[in-house]
Scaffold this motif. Structure first.
Motif, PDB file in Angstrom:
ATOM      1  N   ASP A  47       0.809  -1.376  -0.055  1.00  0.00           N
ATOM      2  CA  ASP A  47       0.018   0.033   0.097  1.00  0.00           C
ATOM      3  C   ASP A  47       0.748   1.351  -0.047  1.00  0.00           C
ATOM      4  OD1 ASP A  47      -2.371  -1.500  -0.124  1.00  0.00           O
ATOM      5  OD2 ASP A  47      -2.471  -1.192   2.002  1.00  0.00           O
ATOM      6  N   THR A  48       1.701   1.369   0.827  1.00  0.00           N
ATOM      7  CA  THR A  48       2.754   2.318   0.935  1.00  0.00           C
ATOM      8  C   THR A  48       3.917   2.655  -0.396  1.00  0.00           C
ATOM      9  OG1 THR A  48       2.891   1.954   3.348  1.00  0.00           O
ATOM     10  CG2 THR A  48       4.421   3.619   2.332  1.00  0.00           C
ATOM     11  N   VAL A  49       4.169   1.505  -0.907  1.00  0.00           N
ATOM     12  CA  VAL A  49       4.674   1.556  -2.333  1.00  0.00           C
ATOM     13  C   VAL A  49       3.777   2.091  -3.325  1.00  0.00           C
ATOM     14  CG1 VAL A  49       5.977   0.048  -4.014  1.00  0.00           C
ATOM     15  CG2 VAL A  49       6.092  -0.534  -1.562  1.00  0.00           C
ATOM     16  N   ALA A  50       2.752   1.817  -3.401  1.00  0.00           N
ATOM     17  CA  ALA A  50       1.726   2.037  -4.108  1.00  0.00           C
ATOM     18  C   ALA A  50       1.620   4.079  -4.164  1.00  0.00           C
ATOM     19  CB  ALA A  50       0.271   1.615  -4.205  1.00  0.00           C
ATOM     20  N   GLN A  51       1.359   4.156  -2.737  1.00  0.00           N
ATOM     21  CA  GLN A  51       1.294   5.621  -2.555  1.00  0.00           C
ATOM     22  C   GLN A  51       2.441   6.543  -2.829  1.00  0.00           C
ATOM     23  OE1 GLN A  51      -0.215   4.435   2.018  1.00  0.00           O
ATOM     24  NE2 GLN A  51      -0.359   6.626   1.633  1.00  0.00           N
ATOM     25  N   GLU A  52       3.746   5.895  -2.937  1.00  0.00           N
ATOM     26  CA  GLU A  52       4.803   6.580  -3.551  1.00  0.00           C
ATOM     27  C   GLU A  52       4.660   6.515  -4.948  1.00  0.00           C
ATOM     28  OE1 GLU A  52       8.304   8.452  -4.132  1.00  0.00           O
ATOM     29  OE2 GLU A  52       7.008   8.621  -2.619  1.00  0.00           O
ATOM     30  N   LEU A  53       4.195   5.557  -5.637  1.00  0.00           N
ATOM     31  CA  LEU A  53       4.233   5.300  -7.175  1.00  0.00           C
ATOM     32  C   LEU A  53       3.175   6.678  -7.517  1.00  0.00           C
ATOM     33  CD1 LEU A  53       4.162   1.809  -7.648  1.00  0.00           C
ATOM     34  CD2 LEU A  53       5.882   3.219  -8.633  1.00  0.00           C
ATOM     35  N   LEU A  54       2.085   6.627  -6.581  1.00  0.00           N
ATOM     36  CA  LEU A  54       0.916   7.730  -7.011  1.00  0.00           C
ATOM     37  C   LEU A  54       1.344   9.157  -6.959  1.00  0.00           C
ATOM     38  CD1 LEU A  54      -1.932   7.723  -7.829  1.00  0.00           C
ATOM     39  CD2 LEU A  54      -2.387   7.848  -5.070  1.00  0.00           C
ATOM     40  N   HIS A  55       2.269   9.280  -5.843  1.00  0.00           N
ATOM     41  CA  HIS A  55       2.886  10.552  -5.478  1.00  0.00           C
ATOM     42  C   HIS A  55       3.603  11.061  -6.849  1.00  0.00           C
ATOM     43  CE1 HIS A  55       5.010  14.097  -3.702  1.00  0.00           C
ATOM     44  NE2 HIS A  55       5.781  13.647  -3.928  1.00  0.00           N
ATOM     45  N   ARG A  56       4.489   9.969  -7.344  1.00  0.00           N
ATOM     46  CA  ARG A  56       5.317  10.468  -8.430  1.00  0.00           C
ATOM     47  C   ARG A  56       4.540  10.390  -9.652  1.00  0.00           C
ATOM     48  NH1 ARG A  56      10.408   5.892  -7.779  1.00  0.00           N
ATOM     49  NH2 ARG A  56      10.778   6.457  -5.714  1.00  0.00           N
ATOM     50  N   TYR A  57       3.313   9.650  -9.823  1.00  0.00           N
ATOM     51  CA  TYR A  57       2.620   9.846 -11.173  1.00  0.00           C
ATOM     52  C   TYR A  57       1.966  11.254 -11.115  1.00  0.00           C
ATOM     53  CZ  TYR A  57      -1.722   9.529 -13.697  1.00  0.00           C
ATOM     54  OH  TYR A  57      -2.944   9.615 -14.602  1.00  0.00           O
ATOM     55  N   GLU A  58       1.519  11.673  -9.878  1.00  0.00           N
ATOM     56  CA  GLU A  58       0.883  13.135  -9.777  1.00  0.00           C
ATOM     57  C   GLU A  58       1.742  14.211 -10.068  1.00  0.00           C
ATOM     58  OE1 GLU A  58      -2.298  13.611  -9.921  1.00  0.00           O
ATOM     59  OE2 GLU A  58      -3.238  11.781  -9.169  1.00  0.00           O
ATOM     60  N   HIS A  59       3.086  13.985  -9.884  1.00  0.00           N
ATOM     61  CA  HIS A  59       3.840  15.227  -9.823  1.00  0.00           C
ATOM     62  C   HIS A  59       4.996  14.873 -11.137  1.00  0.00           C
ATOM     63  CE1 HIS A  59       2.747  15.436  -5.567  1.00  0.00           C
ATOM     64  NE2 HIS A  59       3.500  16.766  -5.790  1.00  0.00           N
ATOM     65  N   ASN A  60       4.403  14.094 -12.321  1.00  0.00           N
ATOM     66  CA  ASN A  60       4.990  13.761 -13.495  1.00  0.00           C
ATOM     67  C   ASN A  60       6.727  13.738 -13.163  1.00  0.00           C
ATOM     68  OD1 ASN A  60       2.433  14.294 -14.787  1.00  0.00           O
ATOM     69  ND2 ASN A  60       2.661  16.417 -14.422  1.00  0.00           N
ATOM     70  N   ARG A  61       6.981  12.796 -12.368  1.00  0.00           N
ATOM     71  CA  ARG A  61       8.497  12.395 -12.265  1.00  0.00           C
ATOM     72  C   ARG A  61       8.935  11.704 -13.384  1.00  0.00           C
ATOM     73  NH1 ARG A  61      10.469  11.276  -6.249  1.00  0.00           N
ATOM     74  NH2 ARG A  61      12.320  10.860  -7.592  1.00  0.00           N
ATOM     75  N   THR A  62      10.114  12.023 -13.762  1.00  0.00           N
ATOM     76  CA  THR A  62      10.580  11.375 -15.014  1.00  0.00           C
ATOM     77  C   THR A  62      10.599   9.853 -14.819  1.00  0.00           C
ATOM     78  OG1 THR A  62      11.809  13.135 -15.617  1.00  0.00           O
ATOM     79  CG2 THR A  62      12.832  10.829 -16.746  1.00  0.00           C
ATOM     80  N   GLY A  63       9.946   8.909 -15.694  1.00  0.00           N
ATOM     81  CA  GLY A  63       9.976   7.241 -15.452  1.00  0.00           C
ATOM     82  C   GLY A  63       8.909   6.975 -14.623  1.00  0.00           C
ATOM     83  N   SER A  64       8.072   7.686 -13.919  1.00  0.00           N
ATOM     84  CA  SER A  64       7.161   7.367 -13.284  1.00  0.00           C
ATOM     85  C   SER A  64       5.996   6.821 -14.115  1.00  0.00           C
ATOM     86  CB  SER A  64       6.226   8.565 -12.721  1.00  0.00           C
ATOM     87  OG  SER A  64       5.719   9.341 -13.478  1.00  0.00           O
ATOM     88  N   ILE A  65       5.139   5.732 -13.556  1.00  0.00           N
ATOM     89  CA  ILE A  65       4.177   4.815 -14.552  1.00  0.00           C
ATOM     90  C   ILE A  65       2.966   5.739 -14.256  1.00  0.00           C
ATOM     91  CG2 ILE A  65       5.628   2.820 -13.770  1.00  0.00           C
ATOM     92  CD1 ILE A  65       3.310   2.172 -11.777  1.00  0.00           C
ATOM     93  N   LEU A  66       2.083   5.270 -15.408  1.00  0.00           N
ATOM     94  CA  LEU A  66       0.724   5.847 -15.672  1.00  0.00           C
ATOM     95  C   LEU A  66      -0.065   4.996 -14.902  1.00  0.00           C
ATOM     96  CD1 LEU A  66       0.929   6.596 -19.755  1.00  0.00           C
ATOM     97  CD2 LEU A  66       1.517   8.249 -17.716  1.00  0.00           C
ATOM     98  N   ILE A  67      -0.806   5.594 -14.023  1.00  0.00           N
ATOM     99  CA  ILE A  67      -1.817   4.673 -12.908  1.00  0.00           C
ATOM    100  C   ILE A  67      -3.529   5.197 -13.456  1.00  0.00           C
ATOM    101  CG2 ILE A  67      -2.459   4.460 -10.677  1.00  0.00           C
ATOM    102  CD1 ILE A  67       0.396   5.340  -9.637  1.00  0.00           C
ATOM    103  N   LYS A  68      -3.906   4.144 -13.617  1.00  0.00           N
ATOM    104  CA  LYS A  68      -5.623   4.201 -14.269  1.00  0.00           C
ATOM    105  C   LYS A  68      -6.232   4.268 -12.925  1.00  0.00           C
ATOM    106  CE  LYS A  68      -7.089   2.215 -17.601  1.00  0.00           C
ATOM    107  NZ  LYS A  68      -7.503   1.099 -18.428  1.00  0.00           N
ATOM    108  N   SER A  69      -5.842   3.257 -11.928  1.00  0.00           N
ATOM    109  CA  SER A  69      -6.608   3.173 -10.579  1.00  0.00           C
ATOM    110  C   SER A  69      -5.755   2.446  -9.609  1.00  0.00           C
ATOM    111  CB  SER A  69      -7.893   2.186 -10.978  1.00  0.00           C
ATOM    112  OG  SER A  69      -7.406   0.749 -11.213  1.00  0.00           O
ATOM    113  N   LEU A  70      -6.290   2.566  -8.618  1.00  0.00           N
ATOM    114  CA  LEU A  70      -5.465   2.106  -7.298  1.00  0.00           C
ATOM    115  C   LEU A  70      -6.552   1.305  -6.463  1.00  0.00           C
ATOM    116  CD1 LEU A  70      -3.014   1.430  -5.527  1.00  0.00           C
ATOM    117  CD2 LEU A  70      -3.253   3.854  -4.359  1.00  0.00           C
ATOM    118  N   CYS A  71      -6.395   0.123  -6.157  1.00  0.00           N
ATOM    119  CA  CYS A  71      -7.138  -0.487  -5.217  1.00  0.00           C
ATOM    120  C   CYS A  71      -6.252  -0.971  -3.929  1.00  0.00           C
ATOM    121  CB  CYS A  71      -7.712  -1.879  -5.736  1.00  0.00           C
ATOM    122  SG  CYS A  71      -8.587  -2.721  -4.669  1.00  0.00           S
TER     123      CYS A  71
END
Length: 234
Positions: A47-71
């Motif tokens: 869950d916490t790893v996903a939160q960090e991935l979400l933070h990177r996605y929202e801030h458009n960090r280089t190399g971040s993945i595109l997230i469609k949804s999070l469960c």
């Protein structure tokens, strides 16, 4: 490198949520999936790893993945004031003191299975063979010797709460929680009340009242049905 962790002294590596998120990004790039929208499903540490991935996605960090949804499923997305008293592993492991390496070396199958069983429901306990499979996985490459290092994620959750809870609060990505309400680590009703307070726009699936910390293992059919209902909703 885990084999170099004898006694826990001189350990060459420290685990972190940031590193785990980077590993996920690296794996998706390796598989050629980083260009596609990803539906993330996470549990506990994840869950916490996903939160960090979400933070990177929202801030458009280089190399971040595109997230469609999070469960999310049972896990401390936001630290509860008293939740640590429910942890099945000794507090000293999380604190990373001098006793932690000794405890990790003394860990055996009996204490492992007893501690793990405490966070499964009484009617959904793993079989003896499943316990042994889990123990074998933990012992691979002396993995049990780095439990104290991995558990530092609990302290990281507190330190970076604003970053990781903030990512959930600010995102427009569809969010869902699948929750086993008998969980002693994320106890009902406190956990669910906090979740709904922090993330009122998120949807929630609460499984049967005898399902505990591992809903994906304790009620795989219920978990899958809840997830498919979420995916079909957008």
């Amino acid at each position: 490198h885990w084999g170099l962790c004898f006694g826990g002294f001189g350990r060459p590596h420290r685990y972190s949520i940031f590193e785990q998120a980077s590993i996920v990004e690296g794996l998706l790039r390796h598989l050629g999936l980083h260009r596609y929208g990803i539906n993330l499903v996470s549990h506990d540490y994840g869950d916490t790893v996903a939160q960090e991935l979400l933070h990177r996605y929202e801030h458009n960090r280089t190399g971040s993945i595109l997230i469609k949804s999070l469960c999310l499923s049972n896990g401390g997305f936001a630290p509860l004031a008293n939740a640590e008293r429910f942890l099945p592993l000794p507090q000293v492991l999380k604190d990373g003191g001098l006793l932690a390496p000794i405890i990790t070396r003394l860990m055996n199958f009996f204490f492992f299975s007893r501690g793990l069983g405490a966070v499964f429901g009484p009617y959904t306990q793993p079989s003896q063979a499943e316990y042994w499979d889990m123990w074998a996985a933990v012992r691979t490459n002396d993995g049990h010797l780095v439990v104290d290092s991995i558990l530092q994620y609990i302290n990281q959750r507190k330190k970076h709460r604003e970053r990781w809870v903030g990512a959930l609060k600010a995102t427009s990505v569809p969010l869902h929680l699948i929750y086993g309400p008998l969980d002693p680590v994320n106890p009902h009703p406190e956990f669910l009340q906090l979740y709904k307070k922090v993330l009122p726009a998120s949807t929630v699936s609460v499984l049967d009242d005898h399902i505990s910390h591992y809903p994906q293992l304790e009620d795989p059919t219920g978990f899958l049905n809840a997830y498919l209902s979420f995916i079909d909703s957008f």
